[in-house]
Write a protein that holds these residues in place. Structure first.
Motif, PDB file in Angstrom:
ATOM      1  N   ILE A 141       0.851  -1.191   0.000  1.00 56.56           N
ATOM      2  CA  ILE A 141       0.000   0.000   0.000  1.00 56.56           C
ATOM      3  C   ILE A 141       0.887   1.242   0.000  1.00 56.56           C
ATOM      4  CG2 ILE A 141      -1.787   1.252   1.263  1.00 56.56           C
ATOM      5  CD1 ILE A 141      -2.719  -1.399   0.086  1.00 56.56           C
ATOM      6  N   ASP A 142       0.482   2.191  -0.764  1.00 57.08           N
ATOM      7  CA  ASP A 142       1.258   3.430  -0.839  1.00 57.08           C
ATOM      8  C   ASP A 142       1.023   4.256   0.420  1.00 57.08           C
ATOM      9  OD1 ASP A 142       2.707   5.603  -1.675  1.00 57.08           O
ATOM     10  OD2 ASP A 142       0.979   6.493  -2.726  1.00 57.08           O
ATOM     11  N   GLN A 143       2.092   4.385   1.184  1.00 61.23           N
ATOM     12  CA  GLN A 143       2.023   5.230   2.374  1.00 61.23           C
ATOM     13  C   GLN A 143       3.167   6.244   2.345  1.00 61.23           C
ATOM     14  OE1 GLN A 143       2.211   1.813   5.020  1.00 61.23           O
ATOM     15  NE2 GLN A 143       0.147   2.296   5.742  1.00 61.23           N
ATOM     16  N   GLY A 144       3.618   6.491   1.160  1.00 63.55           N
ATOM     17  CA  GLY A 144       4.691   7.454   1.013  1.00 63.55           C
ATOM     18  C   GLY A 144       6.072   6.868   1.228  1.00 63.55           C
ATOM     19  N   GLN A 145       6.107   5.545   1.439  1.00 65.00           N
ATOM     20  CA  GLN A 145       7.392   4.928   1.737  1.00 65.00           C
ATOM     21  C   GLN A 145       8.310   4.817   0.521  1.00 65.00           C
ATOM     22  OE1 GLN A 145       4.552   3.482   1.343  1.00 65.00           O
ATOM     23  NE2 GLN A 145       4.661   1.321   0.818  1.00 65.00           N
ATOM     24  N   ARG A 146       7.763   5.029  -0.681  1.00 66.57           N
ATOM     25  CA  ARG A 146       8.582   4.907  -1.894  1.00 66.57           C
ATOM     26  C   ARG A 146       8.725   6.280  -2.574  1.00 66.57           C
ATOM     27  NH1 ARG A 146      10.823  -0.206  -1.733  1.00 66.57           N
ATOM     28  NH2 ARG A 146       9.237  -1.650  -0.971  1.00 66.57           N
ATOM     29  N   ASP A 147       8.663   7.304  -1.795  1.00 70.40           N
ATOM     30  CA  ASP A 147       8.600   8.634  -2.410  1.00 70.40           C
ATOM     31  C   ASP A 147       9.954   9.272  -2.635  1.00 70.40           C
ATOM     32  OD1 ASP A 147       5.966   8.421  -2.685  1.00 70.40           O
ATOM     33  OD2 ASP A 147       5.379   9.912  -1.186  1.00 70.40           O
ATOM     34  N   GLU A 148      11.006   8.570  -2.373  1.00 73.77           N
ATOM     35  CA  GLU A 148      12.339   9.106  -2.686  1.00 73.77           C
ATOM     36  C   GLU A 148      12.684   8.757  -4.124  1.00 73.77           C
ATOM     37  OE1 GLU A 148      14.667  10.947  -1.095  1.00 73.77           O
ATOM     38  OE2 GLU A 148      13.024  11.331   0.324  1.00 73.77           O
ATOM     39  N   PRO A 149      13.074   9.733  -4.915  1.00 71.05           N
ATOM     40  CA  PRO A 149      13.482   9.426  -6.291  1.00 71.05           C
ATOM     41  C   PRO A 149      14.689   8.475  -6.278  1.00 71.05           C
ATOM     42  CG  PRO A 149      13.216  11.775  -5.984  1.00 71.05           C
ATOM     43  CD  PRO A 149      13.138  11.170  -4.633  1.00 71.05           C
ATOM     44  N   GLN A 150      14.663   7.548  -7.188  1.00 63.05           N
ATOM     45  CA  GLN A 150      15.747   6.566  -7.237  1.00 63.05           C
ATOM     46  C   GLN A 150      16.164   6.320  -8.674  1.00 63.05           C
ATOM     47  OE1 GLN A 150      14.331   3.054  -5.247  1.00 63.05           O
ATOM     48  NE2 GLN A 150      15.490   3.609  -3.401  1.00 63.05           N
TER      49      GLN A 150
END
Lengths: 1099, 488
Positions: free
Chosen positions: A229-238
């Protein structure tokens, strides 16, 4: 977006928002009397909204590709209309949709949402459509000089291309976020948004993709958990290898330089391949998670059957993934990469088959077939990638962005350890937390287990650990070099190759008989044990207690609630194989039956209890069938029990035809898999009642009936009578008490019925003498297996009967009964513990032993293995009788007894050997001994335990050379030297080597004596000319014409043809019996994707 | 169950019914199992093996040159053990030249006279395990006057002779015959009164295929008293027979064939010591490296007893010792049982004594107990009187049967003898025609015996002993069974 946007409204505008969020919000937070807004934690931070970056300088051409998208396109167009930062030019191309797509596009064009709409072709892939759209638009713009378009700005660094799917709904700020990111970090050449799946009702919004990579086997590497679930945990650009083509923002110059997407990849994997090439050319690919798109993935969901994904998107995805990997592989490593891809396909296909997901397995195989059958695709792709001159360190960057080579293994290990962990937790009693399997399955444990704080310290785990340690201690004298040997156990083959060779070869002298199937199973197991038959035998005999415990506990968990009773049942049952002398006598059948019996009962229970229409309804039948194959192979009479139980079951379940069908499967599998062996059993019915290598037992005296009731068969290695008497007596008492307590419970009565039938069989068979193939040797059936059955049934029956007894006691008013019960329970446990102590202290110490097989001097063993292949007659006189055996090739090995040893099915040869032994040790010294030994191919006589008198008698035999030997025995070599296969010309014998072998011309017609039992199947040829068989004694003889030439001879066997068929049937049955993969995203990803794609529609 | 529920049985009722049913079934299983009994194997452990062709050699030598030829004949018989089986017994020379001797029917006997060289008796089929033969030399004058008889012997690799003479007055010719196709090589070891006698040339004596070789001990060995000889074949196999001839003041004092004694053993028995006067010298050979303490026992008519003056014998290592039994036997027939702490073997050298008649000698060698059947190819003869001497060296009573058949297969006499432990019995045998003797003993018994032939009316008091031999050697094999652990 307005900074004053209300919370609910803001969420409503998020991509994929269903509008349900406001319903969950309190109408008025003040109603709760709270000082602060309790939902403040869910508020979106708005600081960045206030500091907007100026992206007006970026010129963006957005291309929307559509195809049969009328269901999803309105949402896409609506979202595009709401973009807070509009692209410079927004064009669409429709690939000849047949639904209302084109109309919707035209409407959008009319409303000004789209700047232009072009017509594509149905065969266009995504990349081709984009390319065509850009070309159409460039041409169009040429005609309209006032419009600022892509053509005019295509070579400028601030000009971008934004690619859109027709099933994607961009957030209003999606383009802004993308442009803002590339404006802040101007080194980015290619980026992509965070793709989300449509929101679930009352749930979060799962992340679909935030950048992508590809493994060495072509697997998509998303670096996401399932349903994360999107909880902002993948919001770092990579930095990633690639991004999805959906929402991809690419610098126009890069697009142009790289020539767009590769036409070999029309639908899937085009984004990652494009990113790969971009990296190789020195460009940066970075994700922009702050930009969000909701992507329905209708292509992966198979909702566009007319499209290039077709009805099997999984196949296409797999194929294209392999193409990408192979297409970018270095030239030198291509063969290995290709092989790895093929291998991975096969492994996955097998895995999916075992998990009963044939659709996925078919995907894999179809992809593999297409990959192999159409190499031009790979060639085309490679021709384009070959032209790339990688930028400095580009390869290292790509390598770093791809998963390591072991990632596939890691994934497999993760899956297996997950399953094992779940199994262990189930076994160790962590069942209060129901597993998904249990919740989705229909077979619930009847037990409500106490949850242990530490599963490694649960009584079950401790019991298992104790069993393992006790096994190691009990088998302390059996570790080391050499082979395990026992009265009922011949040494295992040195290698699994030798074992398989034995399995596939025909038995000479027994045309109607084949190698018994237990040898095949041992060979199969040995192959799994890294090709070491000795390891398998050691495990089966020395590890039988923990293995039995492991097999029995899951069954006990299902039928017995009280853990104390359950532990007693399992522990006592696990001790049965050693208490019945199985380990000490080397009874492989007993080990196999002890381990398989609980599995069979569990499978049968599933067969009866599982509802008929569930996904795994037929597992019980197939599982019982597979277990019966092993049981019947080792103890053929189990088929009688199975048939009896099957008939009774069919009568009881007559109202449920499907369950009768499952019973049919359970009985049919062993009947079909073992089909080649049934003629052997039918022609020699005695074989039905004996186990592996039963000839070793001979006609031993029968045990008295009362001793059988106390678990005592005849034979060495049994516990002392008082030990056996006490333990088995307790089992009887417990079973009787259990029956008295639950006299009407069907399971208890069934257990008693099984026990009495098994006991009756044991008593009956122990009185009989039966003939067994291949030579009709008489043996008395060993009935330990039936005793195991009987006592196992008594134990489980007693356990079920006594289950809950302690609970009953607690609710009764206190009397003498409670303390008596406690003492009785302690006494019963102590007795079982006493049995275990006996086993540990004196268990596996004899007569089983590990022998080095070095009694025969090495020079003799070497001589036996030469081309002449002479046999050796070994006579042991150490106990006053003359015990003998004939060794050939490589000693006597496991299974040789069931193959008639070296003389196969020849009774005459066997009797002649017996005669010769008598005459040798009696010292008749008759002059026929040497010729007869020669005729039998016996070139050496080895004697041990002989006194001087008998040595002298044997020495007197004419034709025996001078004796030699060591402290172990004396060897006489026949003179002249003996060869097994000879050419007989008159009175001269000319040794012949193994076929094909040259033979010199002779003066007259000669005879070829091959030294093996006569059999109508033997075929011999001289330079291609078939030789005529001649009847002459025990061995096969051919008339050989005078001319010389090359002689070949063989005994054809059809086992090499039958074994694969049997194996295939068993494999299919095993697959159908194995637990199915239940995770829906693995079972049917298209279905899962379809569900996700249609969620908001339903909402 | 359904019935139980229908009948609405109470829990105690169900309990009693169920338990009762279970107990009933259990009793039924026990009862049926006990009544069924135990089935045995259909194959017979005592199956008679099919013995192949056996070969025995009747050894003789040509008479001394210038001396008149004596009457030497070979007698062979085949007992009727298995009438339904066929076989052939035939004689030939060592060079495989056929002789006249032939038997085609079991139960019959045949003789060949005028024998001057060894005769090879070949027995095929049923004859291989039912036949026996003897060679009889009856010389009335000359240096070898006397009666000498020996059974025909099978070739072997080891032979033991006790009490041979190697002096001018007590000559021994050791005749080694090789019936096989390959040459044989034997080593001779000599055991004298004081230990081993080293004799140059005694190892590696070659006997060519189908030939016979005579070794004269008196020319080879110089030793006082009797000696013992061990013949050990290092290659091939031979038959060995010693021709004994004694003189007294240049006058013939007896001849005989001495056959090998049984291999050394802690207990050996020498059967058939003849009754009557004359000397009885017990010779004991101790081939071992330890001193032998030998207890001597006479198996007499009334049971065992210790012979006066020869109760025990102390034999040094690798030596031969002699003691007289004349006083202890007091003229009675019997057998001698030697019990020693180490393996020994022995023989008794007997001489005849009759007033006015010349002396003859007879050697009784130690033998092994009979196996089921003992045969003497000569029971009665027209040249001598016969007496059967049988002894039981075991510790239990034995009942045996003996039968006398004519060479035509007609049963002339049958009788039973009950022998107590360690005792001897004798029966005089009378028959007008040549006959043979068959003694049947129980399995596992320790019966030995022989037929003593005496010539009461000759100028020389001829004396000879034929030991009973068991033609069915296969019967002495221990029980056999396949055992697949053998050879590990």
């Amino acid at each position: 977006m307005d900074s004053d946007t209300a919370l609910a409204g803001a969420y409503d505008d998020r991509p994929g928002g269903s509008g349900a969020w406001p319903e969950l919000m309190p109408a008025d937070v003040d109603d709760f009397g709270l000082e602060e807004n309790p939902w403040a934690w869910a508020d979106f931070p708005e600081e960045d909204q206030t500091r907007r970056i100026d992206v007006a300088g970026a010129h963006v051409t957005a291309v929307l590709v559509t195809f049969d998208a009328a269901r999803w396109l309105p949402a896409t167009l609506a979202a595009l209309a709401k973009l807070d930062t509009r692209p410079t030019r927004l064009i669409a191309i429709d690939n000849a949709s047949t639904d209302a797509t084109r109309t919707l596009l035209d409407l959008a064009h009319d409303e000004g949402v789209l700047d232009a709409v072009y017509d594509g072709r149905r065969g266009f892939g995504f990349g081709a459509a984009v390319k065509a759209a850009l070309e159409f638009d460039a041409a169009n713009l040429q005609d309209d000089a006032d419009t600022i378009g892509f053509r005019a700005i295509s070579n400028h660094d601030s000009h971008w291309l934004w690619l859109l799917h027709d099933d994607a709904v961009p957030a209003p700020d999606a383009l802004y976020e993308l442009l803002a990111h590339v404006a802040v970090d101007q080194s980015i050449d290619l980026t992509g948004p965070k793709l989300l799946l449509p929101r679930r009702r009352h749930g979060g919004q799962p992340i679909s993709e935030v950048g992508v990579s590809i493994s060495g086997t072509g697997r998509r590497e998303l670096d996401l958990d399932v349903d994360e679930i999107d909880q902002g945990q993948r919001d770092e650009p990579q930095e990633r290898l690639g991004v999805s083509t959906c929402g991809m923002l690419v610098r126009a110059s890069v697009w142009k330089e790289l020539g767009g997407f590769d036409p070999t990849l029309p639908v899937f994997r085009d984004g990652v391949e494009f990113g790969w090439r971009a990296h190789l050319n020195g460009y940066r690919v970075v994700t922009t998670p702050s930009a969000q798109l909701t992507h329905r993935q209708v292509g992966r969901a198979g909702l566009r059957p007319r499209g290039l994904t077709g009805r099997r998107p999984g196949t296409v995805d797999r194929l294209l993934g392999m193409l990408v990997v192979a297409g970018h592989a270095p030239r030198k490593r291509l063969p290995l990469v290709w092989l790895r891809l093929v291998w991975s396909c096969l492994v996955r296909a097998v895995g999916y088959l075992v998990g009963k997901v044939p659709g996925r397995a078919l995907d894999e195989m179809l992809a593999l077939g297409s990959f192999v059958a159409h190499p031009h695709r790979l060639r085309d792709l490679r021709s384009r990638t070959a032209s790339i001159d990688p930028a400095p360190r580009a390869n290292q960057v790509v390598e770093a962005l791809r998963p390591p080579w072991w990632s596939g293994l890691e994934a497999g290990v993760d899956a297996l350890t997950g399953a094992a962990s779940e199994r262990y937790r189930s076994l160790a009693g962590d069942s209060d937390v129901a597993s998904i399997d249990e919740l989705t399955g229909d077979e619930f444990s009847s037990a409500t287990e106490e949850r242990s704080k530490n599963l490694w310290l649960s009584p079950t785990a401790l019991l298992m650990a104790v069993a393992v340690v006790a096994s190691l201690i009990a088998a302390r004298s059996l570790f080391g070099a050499g082979s395990l040997v026992a009265p009922a156990l011949l040494p295992a083959h040195d290698s699994v190759i030798s074992m398989w060779r034995t399995v596939v070869s025909a038995i000479p002298g027994a045309p109607a008989q084949v190698t018994p199937p237990w040898e095949t199973l041992i060979a199969l197991g040995s192959t799994a044990m890294l090709g070491q038959p000795e390891w398998l035998i050691t495990l089966l005999l020395c590890g039988v207690v923990p293995l039995t415990l492991l097999a029995a506990y899951p069954l006990a968990r299902r039928v017995i609630n009280d853990r104390r009773v359950r532990l007693w049942v399992c522990g006592t049952y696990a001790l049965l194989p050693v208490l019945l002398g199985g380990t000490n006598q080397g009874r492989l059948a007993l080990s196999v039956v002890a381990i398989c019996l609980p599995l069979l009962v569990m499978a049968a229970r599933g067969l009866v209890l599982r509802r008929t229409r569930t996904a795994e309804a037929w597992r019980g039948g197939w599982g019982a069938g597979v277990v019966l194959v092993a049981l019947v192979a080792f103890e053929p009479s189990m088929i009688i029990f199975a048939l009896l139980a099957g008939i009774l079951g069919a009568i009881v379940l007559r109202s449920s035809p499907r369950k009768i069908g499952r019973i049919g499967i359970a009985l049919g599998v062993p009947l079909v898999v073992l089909l080649p062996w049934w003629p052997t059993v039918i022609s020699t019915p005695g074989r039905l009642f004996v186990g592996p290598d039963s000839v070793l037992g001979g006609v031993s005296p029968a045990a008295p009936v009362w001793q059988l009731l106390l678990g005592r068969e005849v034979g060495p290695g049994l516990p002392p009578l008082w030990v056996g008497g006490v333990i088995f007596g307790i089992i009887w008492i417990a079973a009787l008490v259990g029956l008295a307590r639950r006299p009407a419970r069907r399971a208890v009565l069934a257990a008693w019925a099984a026990a009495l039938v098994a006991l009756g069989m044991a008593v009956l068979l122990s009185r009989l003498v039966v003939s067994v193939p291949p030579a009709g040797t008489e043996v008395r059936p060993w009935v330990g297996t039936y005793l195991l059955l009987a006592f196992a049934a008594l134990i489980i029956g007693g356990g079920m009967g006594l289950d809950g007894f302690s609970g009953d006691m607690t609710v009764r008013s206190f009397s003498w009964l409670q303390p008596a019960t406690v003492f009785a329970g302690i006494a019963v446990c102590l007795v079982s513990v006493g049995g275990a102590v006996w086993w540990v202290l004196a268990g596996a110490q004899g007569p089983i032993e590990r022998a080095r097989l070095d009694a025969i001097p090495p020079y003799v063993m070497n001589a036996i293995k030469t081309d002449a292949r002479p046999r050796l007659l070994a006579i042991d006189l150490s106990d006053g009788t003359a015990r003998y055996s004939v060794l050939a090739d490589d000693q006597l090995r496991l299974g040789d007894a069931d193959r008639g040893f070296t003389f196969g099915g020849s009774v005459a040869a066997r009797e002649q050997v017996d005669d010769l032994v008598i005459r040798l040790v009696a010292g008749t010294a008759d002059s026929d001994i040497n010729p007869q030994l020669t005729s039998l191919g016996i070139g050496y006589v080895w004697v041990t335990g002989a006194n001087e008198d008998i040595k002298a008698r044997i020495d007197n035999t004419p034709g025996l050379g001078a004796a030699s030997g060591n402290e172990r025995g004396i060897v006489w070599k026949l003179e002249p030297a003996v060869a097994r296969t000879v050419l007989v010309e008159g009175s001269e014998l000319l040794p012949i080597g193994p076929p094909p072998t040259p033979v010199p011309p002779g003066a007259q017609e000669r005879q070829l004596q091959i030294g093996e039992s006569a059999d109508v199947r033997w075929r011999a040829q001289l330079d291609g000319q078939t030789l005529v068989p001649v009847a002459d004694g025990w061995q096969q003889v051919f008339a050989l014409p005078a001319p010389g030439g090359t002689v070949t001879y063989e005994l054809p066997s059809f086992m090499p043809w039958l074994l694969p068929i049997q194996g295939l049937v068993l494999l299919v049955a095993g697959v159908l019996a194995a637990p199915a993969i239940r995770r829906p995203e693995v079972r049917d990803p298209a279905k899962t994707a379809r569900r996700a794609a249609t969620l908001s529609e339903l909402a | 169950m359904i019935d139980l529920q229908r009948r609405r049985l109470t829990l105690p009722g169900r309990r009693a019914t169920t338990l009762g049913a279970v107990v009933l079934v259990l009793l039924l299983i026990i009862g049926v199992g006990t009544l069924l009994g135990e089935e045995g194997p259909t194959s017979h452990a005592s199956r008679v093996p099919l013995v192949g062709r056996t070969t025995t050699i009747c050894t003789t030598s040509a008479p001394p040159s210038g001396e008149p030829a004596g009457k030497t004949e070979v007698a062979a018989v085949s007992i009727a053990e298995a009438p339904d089986r066929t076989g052939l017994l035939s004689g030939s020379t060592l060079k495989s030249k056929p002789a006249k001797l032939k038997i085609t029917q079991p139960g019959k006997g045949a003789q060949q006279s005028g024998v001057t060289s060894p005769v090879v008796i070949s027995a095929d089929g049923v004859m291989a395990s039912t036949s026996s033969a003897v060679i009889v030399g009856d010389v009335m004058e000359g240096p070898e006057v006397g009666l000498k008889i020996a059974p025909c012997l099978a070739p072997a690799t080891s032979h033991w002779f006790s009490g041979l003479g190697a002096t001018d007055a007590d000559r021994t010719d050791l005749i080694l015959s090789n019936p096989d196709d390959a040459q044989a090589q034997v080593d001779l070891r000599f055991y004298g009164r004081s230990g081993r006698i080293v004799v140059p040339g005694s190892p590696g004596v070659l006997i060519r295929a189908h030939e016979s070789r005579t070794v004269s001990l008196s020319s080879l060995v110089k030793a006082e008293g009797t000696i013992s000889v061990a013949v050990q074949a290092s290659q091939g196999r031979v038959t060995a027979v010693a021709k004994r001839s004694q003189t007294n003041q240049l006058k013939a004092a007896g001849v005989d064939w001495q056959i090998p004694s049984a291999a050394p053993s802690p207990v050996v028995v020498i059967p058939g010591v003849p009754p009557g006067g004359g000397s009885r010298q017990l010779v004991v050979t101790n081939p071992g490296a330890a001193r032998a303490n030998v207890a001597v026992q006479v198996l007499g008519f009334q049971g065992p007893y210790e012979p006066s003056g020869a109760v025990s014998l102390d034999v040094p290592p690798e030596s031969t010792a002699t003691v007289s039994l004349k006083e202890g036997l007091v003229g009675q027939a019997g057998s001698i049982k030697l019990a020693s702490n180490v393996p020994v073997t022995g023989a008794v050298i007997s001489t005849s004594q009759r007033g006015g008649a010349g002396v003859d000698m007879a050697v009784q060698s130690a033998t092994v107990p009979l196996i089921r059947t003992g045969v003497s190819a000569i029971a009665t003869s027209n040249i001598a009187d016969s007496e059967l001497i049988v002894s039981n060296s075991g510790d239990g009573d034995v009942q045996l049967t003996f039968e006398v058949f004519s060479y035509d297969g007609v049963k002339l006499r049958t009788d039973d003898i009950v022998l107590g432990p360690n005792s001897t019995a004798t029966r005089r045998l009378n028959s007008p025609a040549p006959s043979y003797l068959v003694v049947k003993v129980p399995d596992g018994s320790s019966v030995i015996g022989g037929v003593v032939l005496t010539q009461p009316e000759r100028n020389v008091a001829g004396l000879a002993t034929i030991p009973l031999v068991s033609p069915d050697l296969a019967s002495r094999a221990p029980a056999t069974r396949p055992d697949y652990a053998a050879g590990r």
